[in-house]
Design a protein around this motif. Structure first.
Motif, PDB file in Angstrom:
ATOM      1  N   GLY A 388      33.561  46.680  52.026  1.00 33.21           N
ATOM      2  CA  GLY A 388      33.749  45.996  50.744  1.00 33.21           C
ATOM      3  C   GLY A 388      32.485  45.292  50.308  1.00 33.21           C
ATOM      4  O   GLY A 388      31.424  45.415  50.937  1.00 33.21           O
ATOM      5  N   GLN A 389      32.596  44.570  49.211  1.00 32.92           N
ATOM      6  CA  GLN A 389      31.468  43.829  48.675  1.00 32.92           C
ATOM      7  C   GLN A 389      31.936  42.471  48.143  1.00 32.92           C
ATOM      8  O   GLN A 389      33.128  42.265  47.887  1.00 32.92           O
ATOM      9  N   GLU A 390      30.973  41.579  47.997  1.00 30.79           N
ATOM     10  CA  GLU A 390      31.248  40.288  47.360  1.00 30.79           C
ATOM     11  C   GLU A 390      30.497  40.232  46.034  1.00 30.79           C
ATOM     12  O   GLU A 390      29.313  40.589  45.962  1.00 30.79           O
ATOM     13  N   ALA A 391      31.172  39.782  44.988  1.00 31.74           N
ATOM     14  CA  ALA A 391      30.558  39.626  43.668  1.00 31.74           C
ATOM     15  C   ALA A 391      29.846  38.284  43.606  1.00 31.74           C
ATOM     16  O   ALA A 391      30.441  37.239  43.879  1.00 31.74           O
ATOM     17  N   LEU A 392      28.568  38.303  43.237  1.00 28.77           N
ATOM     18  CA  LEU A 392      27.742  37.094  43.181  1.00 28.77           C
ATOM     19  C   LEU A 392      27.117  36.978  41.793  1.00 28.77           C
ATOM     20  O   LEU A 392      26.464  37.913  41.313  1.00 28.77           O
ATOM     21  N   LEU A 393      27.304  35.832  41.155  1.00 29.71           N
ATOM     22  CA  LEU A 393      26.816  35.627  39.791  1.00 29.71           C
ATOM     23  C   LEU A 393      25.334  35.278  39.793  1.00 29.71           C
ATOM     24  O   LEU A 393      24.873  34.464  40.603  1.00 29.71           O
ATOM     25  N   ARG A 394      24.586  35.854  38.847  1.00 29.15           N
ATOM     26  CA  ARG A 394      23.169  35.575  38.685  1.00 29.15           C
ATOM     27  C   ARG A 394      22.893  35.243  37.218  1.00 29.15           C
ATOM     28  O   ARG A 394      23.540  35.756  36.314  1.00 29.15           O
ATOM     29  N   TRP A 395      21.881  34.364  36.993  1.00 25.83           N
ATOM     30  CA  TRP A 395      21.528  33.949  35.636  1.00 25.83           C
ATOM     31  C   TRP A 395      20.029  34.108  35.429  1.00 25.83           C
ATOM     32  O   TRP A 395      19.230  33.481  36.125  1.00 25.83           O
ATOM     33  N   GLN A 396      19.675  34.947  34.481  1.00 23.98           N
ATOM     34  CA  GLN A 396      18.280  35.136  34.095  1.00 23.98           C
ATOM     35  C   GLN A 396      18.057  34.354  32.795  1.00 23.98           C
ATOM     36  O   GLN A 396      18.379  34.818  31.710  1.00 23.98           O
ATOM     37  N   HIS A 397      17.499  33.153  32.912  1.00 30.04           N
ATOM     38  CA  HIS A 397      17.285  32.305  31.744  1.00 30.04           C
ATOM     39  C   HIS A 397      16.169  32.894  30.883  1.00 30.04           C
ATOM     40  O   HIS A 397      15.160  33.376  31.413  1.00 30.04           O
ATOM     41  N   THR A 445      37.163  46.814  49.388  1.00 28.96           N
ATOM     42  CA  THR A 445      37.611  45.499  48.923  1.00 28.96           C
ATOM     43  C   THR A 445      36.528  44.851  48.060  1.00 28.96           C
ATOM     44  O   THR A 445      35.341  45.151  48.179  1.00 28.96           O
ATOM     45  N   MET A 446      36.955  43.953  47.203  1.00 28.40           N
ATOM     46  CA  MET A 446      36.042  43.174  46.377  1.00 28.40           C
ATOM     47  C   MET A 446      36.385  41.699  46.515  1.00 28.40           C
ATOM     48  O   MET A 446      37.530  41.287  46.236  1.00 28.40           O
ATOM     49  N   SER A 447      35.405  40.913  46.947  1.00 31.74           N
ATOM     50  CA  SER A 447      35.595  39.467  47.099  1.00 31.74           C
ATOM     51  C   SER A 447      35.000  38.750  45.891  1.00 31.74           C
ATOM     52  O   SER A 447      33.852  39.000  45.514  1.00 31.74           O
ATOM     53  N   VAL A 448      35.789  37.862  45.298  1.00 33.04           N
ATOM     54  CA  VAL A 448      35.352  37.117  44.108  1.00 33.04           C
ATOM     55  C   VAL A 448      35.611  35.633  44.347  1.00 33.04           C
ATOM     56  O   VAL A 448      36.718  35.244  44.745  1.00 33.04           O
ATOM     57  N   ASN A 449      34.587  34.817  44.100  1.00 38.12           N
ATOM     58  CA  ASN A 449      34.734  33.370  44.267  1.00 38.12           C
ATOM     59  C   ASN A 449      35.533  32.772  43.114  1.00 38.12           C
ATOM     60  O   ASN A 449      35.353  33.147  41.951  1.00 38.12           O
ATOM     61  N   VAL A 450      36.385  31.820  43.456  1.00 36.45           N
ATOM     62  CA  VAL A 450      37.231  31.150  42.468  1.00 36.45           C
ATOM     63  C   VAL A 450      36.984  29.643  42.561  1.00 36.45           C
ATOM     64  O   VAL A 450      37.030  29.071  43.652  1.00 36.45           O
ATOM     65  N   GLN A 477      43.118  45.306  47.260  1.00 35.25           N
ATOM     66  CA  GLN A 477      41.674  45.441  47.433  1.00 35.25           C
ATOM     67  C   GLN A 477      40.897  44.243  46.884  1.00 35.25           C
ATOM     68  O   GLN A 477      39.674  44.205  46.973  1.00 35.25           O
ATOM     69  N   LEU A 478      41.591  43.263  46.325  1.00 37.22           N
ATOM     70  CA  LEU A 478      40.932  42.070  45.784  1.00 37.22           C
ATOM     71  C   LEU A 478      41.142  40.888  46.716  1.00 37.22           C
ATOM     72  O   LEU A 478      42.266  40.570  47.092  1.00 37.22           O
ATOM     73  N   LEU A 479      40.030  40.234  47.082  1.00 36.57           N
ATOM     74  CA  LEU A 479      40.082  38.995  47.857  1.00 36.57           C
ATOM     75  C   LEU A 479      39.496  37.879  47.010  1.00 36.57           C
ATOM     76  O   LEU A 479      38.358  37.979  46.538  1.00 36.57           O
ATOM     77  N   LEU A 480      40.272  36.851  46.808  1.00 32.47           N
ATOM     78  CA  LEU A 480      39.783  35.681  46.075  1.00 32.47           C
ATOM     79  C   LEU A 480      39.355  34.614  47.085  1.00 32.47           C
ATOM     80  O   LEU A 480      40.141  34.226  47.960  1.00 32.47           O
ATOM     81  N   GLU A 481      38.107  34.178  46.961  1.00 29.79           N
ATOM     82  CA  GLU A 481      37.555  33.214  47.906  1.00 29.79           C
ATOM     83  C   GLU A 481      37.624  31.806  47.318  1.00 29.79           C
ATOM     84  O   GLU A 481      37.166  31.571  46.197  1.00 29.79           O
ATOM     85  N   GLY A 505      50.118  40.798  45.906  1.00 32.03           N
ATOM     86  CA  GLY A 505      49.300  41.647  46.759  1.00 32.03           C
ATOM     87  C   GLY A 505      47.860  41.223  46.918  1.00 32.03           C
ATOM     88  O   GLY A 505      47.116  41.807  47.727  1.00 32.03           O
ATOM     89  N   VAL A 506      47.394  40.213  46.158  1.00 24.82           N
ATOM     90  CA  VAL A 506      46.006  39.748  46.261  1.00 24.82           C
ATOM     91  C   VAL A 506      45.824  38.997  47.571  1.00 24.82           C
ATOM     92  O   VAL A 506      46.700  38.241  48.000  1.00 24.82           O
ATOM     93  N   LYS A 507      44.673  39.202  48.213  1.00 18.89           N
ATOM     94  CA  LYS A 507      44.377  38.522  49.483  1.00 18.89           C
ATOM     95  C   LYS A 507      43.530  37.278  49.214  1.00 18.89           C
ATOM     96  O   LYS A 507      42.800  37.195  48.227  1.00 18.89           O
ATOM     97  N   ILE A 508      43.624  36.312  50.140  1.00 18.70           N
ATOM     98  CA  ILE A 508      42.950  35.022  49.984  1.00 18.70           C
ATOM     99  C   ILE A 508      41.994  34.799  51.157  1.00 18.70           C
ATOM    100  O   ILE A 508      42.360  35.032  52.315  1.00 18.70           O
ATOM    101  N   ALA A 509      40.784  34.360  50.842  1.00 23.68           N
ATOM    102  CA  ALA A 509      39.790  34.044  51.877  1.00 23.68           C
ATOM    103  C   ALA A 509      39.339  32.592  51.717  1.00 23.68           C
ATOM    104  O   ALA A 509      39.189  32.088  50.594  1.00 23.68           O
TER     105      ALA A 509
END
Length: 622
Positions: A388-397, A445-450, A477-481, A505-509
């Motif tokens: 799986g992978q983790e989604a990470l936010l990036r900001w290009q000002h 799986t996809m991990s997304v921070n909440v 397949q979705l994990l909310l962190e 069905g969503v998983k929690i991390a």
């Protein structure tokens, strides 16, 4: 006797110079008008121009003295109070024997009450008693009236009636004092918590500064209080504010003033330097760390505290001290909340930059080309297959270039933009996971921070379900962190929300496990599926000792609870091998690949090839 009366009456304060000047000018004009009017009345009644001039002079002369700017407030107050009371004396002698003229004494006491100062009342009391005692003896008929009922009693005498009239004047004075002071207390105190309000805090700091010596201000802001109102309701929020005010009051020094500035902001005026103020702040942080029972459920309160003293202010102005304490509070909030910071030079510039960045962040999402989602692989240990992978936010000002998430994520949480940004990230991530899974031929799986703000949105579960349906990604397949700090804000409400997510069905991390407020009781209550070991523990693995023991303990704890474990920040082969030896199930870090944008189709194909590889291939970028 006056001292005894003062102890019985509510406490009050002197008028500000500006208010005193306005009231005093009006009272002096009234005194002059009364003097002229009484002279005209005396002349009209045929009592002679000499008596008219004398009556006018008796009233006007102290009024003219009261107008002198060279005199202090006390003498000017005394002079005008004398003019007011003497006008009643002149009126009594203008209409001899008419008892109703004595009512003018009480009218003048009411006017003198506008000074809100004992000086005016004492002058009125002394003139009343002396007049009734002395002139009442010389000419009792004029002062008291020939037919005055009490004059026939054995106990009657001018002195007796002078004391009686004096007692009435004193009673009226006390009534006026108590009235304005009680009204003043209502206007100077917060109606919800009972502590001081902003006006009283400002005056308290001003008095401390005028007195001299060290003075400090503590600025206190409750972290994520809005979430309490949203999840528990405003009644629970009000109860929490009252409890916080009680704890603040219980942990300050004698003489300190606790104030609520509005909303979830409090401040303390402290008669001491930065060191003693810091000690007060430490006690407050410790007191607030104890859970609060709100409507029968525990709630942990966190606060950010800013401290500023006159030594670092450069001047002794109230506004400078309050501004510096406010800046220090925002610095404490920027470094992780639940902390305390002391003002230092440069914070003002940093605060301006931070405010500008926060404004830019609110428009970054709408711009469409500044925010991007990067993805980092999560692999199985020891074989190294990408699962799986983790989604990470990036900001290009547009002008400042790349902005670290450590810098802009707290800003987004503070100004509320984390909610729309988080929703956008969620939709981007599940669409990417669905496409990648189809290309790889197996579920990933996809991990997304909440954030806490997102989790407390009433329609958050519906947003997650809608995003999954739109992308065609199975919920499993979705994990909310979520971080541990989110969990202890309101355990019951958070558990209910997470349980609803798991029911679909969503998983929690639990992210950054071990760095927040974790405990076995929380793990027992939470509907979690995965624990992520913070990178700080992984980084210290090579040193052995306590770090290895902690990691091993966390892994064993997770296994006993049936939870997966992901070790974050794996950067070396040695760390990977040690984690494998400790039976850690998953790893994530630069060793396996740095976060990268999904990019063009060719890059997607490269990602698919990497994910499809059955064994571990150490990233060349490490």
């Amino acid at each position: 006797m006056i001292t005894l009366l003062r102890s019985w009456l509510p406490e009050g304060r002197l008028l500000t110079d500006e208010v005193f000047a306005r009231r005093h000018a009006w009272i002096v004009q009234l005194c002059l008008l009364q003097g002229v009017t009484l002279g005209l009345i005396i002349a009209t009644l045929g009592q002679g121009w000499g008596n008219a001039a004398l009556g006018t002079a008796i009233v006007v002369f102290p009024a003219l003295v009261a107008r002198s700017p060279r005199l202090g407030r006390g003498l000017r107050t005394a002079a005008s109070a004398a003019s007011l009371t003497l006008s009643a004396v002149v009126l009594v002698h203008t209409f001899p024997g008419v008892i109703e003229t004595h009512f003018h004494f009480f009218v003048m006491v009411a006017v003198a009450a506008l000074y809100q100062d004992w000086t005016a009342f004492l002058v009125a009391l002394v003139i009343t008693v002396v007049h009734h005692a002395v002139l009442g003896t010389v000419d009792a008929g004029t002062v008291f009236g020939a037919g005055h009922a009490g004059m026939d009693h054995d106990t009657s005498s001018p002195l007796f009636w002078a004391l009686v009239h004096g007692a009435f004047v004193l009673a009226a004075s006390c009534a006026h004092l108590a009235s304005w002071r009680l009204n003043e207390q209502q206007s100077l105190h917060d109606p919800l918590t009972g502590v001081a309000n902003r006006l009283l805090l400002t005056e308290s700091v001003h008095r401390l500064l005028v007195r001299g010596g060290e003075v400090s201000v503590l600025f206190i802001d409750l972290d994520d209080f809005k979430d309490v109102n949203d999840s528990r309701g405003h009644a629970a929020g009000d109860q929490l504010l009252r409890t916080v005010a009680d704890r603040l009051t219980a942990n300050v020094r004698a003489g300190d003033v606790v104030a609520r500035l509005g909303g979830d902001e409090f401040a303390i005026a402290h008669a001491g330097g930065a060191d003693t103020a810091r000690a007060v702040g430490e006690r407050i942080l410790a007191a607030l760390a104890v859970p609060v029972s709100v409507e029968g459920r525990p709630l942990v309160v966190h606060a950010s505290i800013g401290v500023a003293d006159v030594a670092a202010a450069g001047d002794r102005k109230v506004e400078t001290l309050l501004r510096n304490a406010d800046l220090a509070m925002y610095q404490a909030k920027a470094t992780g909340k639940g902390r305390m910071a002391v003002y230092a030079d440069g914070m003002a510039m940093a605060a301006r930059c931070r405010a500008e960045l926060a404004e830019d962040l609110t428009t970054a999402l709408a711009a469409g080309d500044q925010l991007a989602v990067h993805y980092q692989d999560i692999v199985c240990l020891p074989e190294g297959q990408v699962v799986g992978q983790e989604a990470l936010l990036r900001w290009q000002h547009p002008t400042r270039g790349p902005i670290s998430p450590v810098e802009f994520i707290p800003l987004a949480e503070e100004n509320g933009s984390i909610v729309p940004i988080g929703t956008w990230v969620l939709r981007q991530a599940v669409h990417h996971a669905a496409a990648l899974s189809r290309a790889a031929g197996r579920p990933l799986t996809m991990s997304v921070n909440v954030s806490s703000r997102q989790l407390h949105e009433n329609d958050f579960v519906d947003q997650v379900v809608d995003a999954l349906q739109a992308a065609g990604l199975p919920a499993g397949q979705l994990l909310l962190e979520v971080t541990e700090s989110v969990l202890v804000d309101d355990v019951t409400a958070v558990v209910d929300r997470l349980a609803r997510l798991r029911s679909v069905g969503v998983k929690i991390a639990i992210d950054d496990f071990g760095t927040g407020y974790s405990s076995l009781s929380y793990l027992r209550q939470l509907p979690a599926d995965r624990i992520k070991i913070d990178r700080s523990f992984v980084a210290d693995l090579s040193s052995g000792g306590a770090a290895a023991t902690l990691v091993s303990t966390i892994i064993e704890l997770a296994r006993s609870l049936g939870l997966d474990v992901v070790a974050e920040g794996v950067e070396t082969v040695d760390q990977r091998d040690q984690l494998s030896a400790l039976h850690c199930s998953h790893g994530q870090g630069w060793l396996f690949g740095r976060p990268a944008a999904p990019g063009a189709p060719s890059q997607m194909a490269s990602a698919v090839d990497r994910i499809a590889a059955p064994g571990l291939s150490v990233s060349s970028t490490s």
